[in-house]
Design a protein around this motif. Sequence first.
Motif: not given
Length: 370
Positions: A118-119, A122, A289-290, A293, A296
Motif C-alpha cells: 500500500y505504501e 501511495l 487502500y482508501e 491512505r 497515512r
Amino acid sequence: MGVAMEPGYVGFANLPNQVHRKSVKKGFEFTLMVVGESGLGKSTLVDSLFLTDLYDDTAIPRVVDRIHQTVEIETNTVEIEEKGIRLRLTVVDTPGFADAVDNTDCWQAVTNYVDQQYEAYLQDESGLNRRHIVDNRVHCCLYFICPHGHGLKPIDIAFMKTLHTKVNIVPVIAKADCLTKFEVQRLKRKILEEIDDNGIKIYTFPECDSEDDEEFVQINQELKGSIPFAVIGSNSVTDVRGKQVRVRQYPWGMAEVENPEHCDFIKLRNMLIRTHMQDLKDVTQEVHYENYRAERLSSQGEPSSPRKTIEGMKRKSGNFELEDVDTAEISEKDRMLREKEAELRRMQEMIANMQKQMAKQKGPGLDEKF
C-alpha cells in the motif's frame, strides 16, 4: 457512402467496446496471497487454479529448522495469456506460517508486507510518473483451514481479525477429500458461526440487481452458499471418460478436482477468475487502500485531500462525524493565525528597537523626525 444511423442514435453505446479494447491492450494485474499451515496443499491448489508450475523448486524444511522458523514472504510472478488476454499473476506465499513451536505474532510479517505494498502504491501515485504504476497490492488472500478439527484454531481467528480490515479474506477448507459430505457441511457451518461470533469480516459478495443476467445471479448465489470453499488440488492428470482430468488417486478410487460433486474447486476458480476478480480489485482500491491512505495522510497532517480522508475514516469508524473534522480544521487555522500574529509582533518590536538605537547614534534631533 456513410453508414445509416437510427434516428436519435449518438454512438456512446460503443463506449464499452472502447474500454474493452484498451483493457485488452494494457493487460490485467492480479495479486493472490495464500496463507496457511504447511502441508495443506497451498502450492498445489495455486498450480491447479491457473494451470501453472510456480513451485517446481519448493524445498521441504527439516523438522529441526521449524523449531525457530519465522514467517517468510515469497512472491512468484507469471504472465498468463488466454485467447489474446494477458494476465500478470503474482502469487504471494507465506512459508513458515504457524509452523514454529511459538507462533506468537507470526502474522506480523504478512501485515507488514500488505502495508508495504500500500505504501509503495501511495508513493507511486503521489510521484511524477503515474502513468505506469505497477499494482502489487494484495487483492485477495486465500486462508487455508485445516480439515482435521472442529472449526477454527485460535491462530486462525487471530490472523483473520488482524488482516480483515486490510485485505479481502476468502477462507477455504484444504484437502476436503478427507471429509464426507456431511462432515464438510458441518465444518462449514461451524466455521461461519465462529467467524460471525468473533466479528471477522471476510470478503462479501456484491448484491445483484435487475440489470444482471440470470446466469450471473445464479452463480453469485451458489458462491455465497459455498463459503468457505472446500477444495482439492492436484497436479496428477489421468484419463477419465476419454478426458484428461486432474485427480487424486486412492486405492478405493479417484477424487476429481474439477468435479462439482467432489469439491468446490470449480466454484473457487470461477470466483477468482471468471466472475469476481474485478470486484476483488475494486474493493481493494475503494475500501482497504482508501482506509490505509486516509490513515497515512491524517498521521502526516497533509491537507491535500481532506474529502477522501474523511470518507476513508468514515468507512473505518461508524461513529466518526464530519463536524469533528471541521472543528479540527478550524482549530488548525486558528493556531496558524496566532503564530503569524506573534511573528508580526516580534518584527514590530525589532523595528522599534532599531529605531531607538539609530536615535541614540544620531542625537536627539532624530527623535523629532520619527
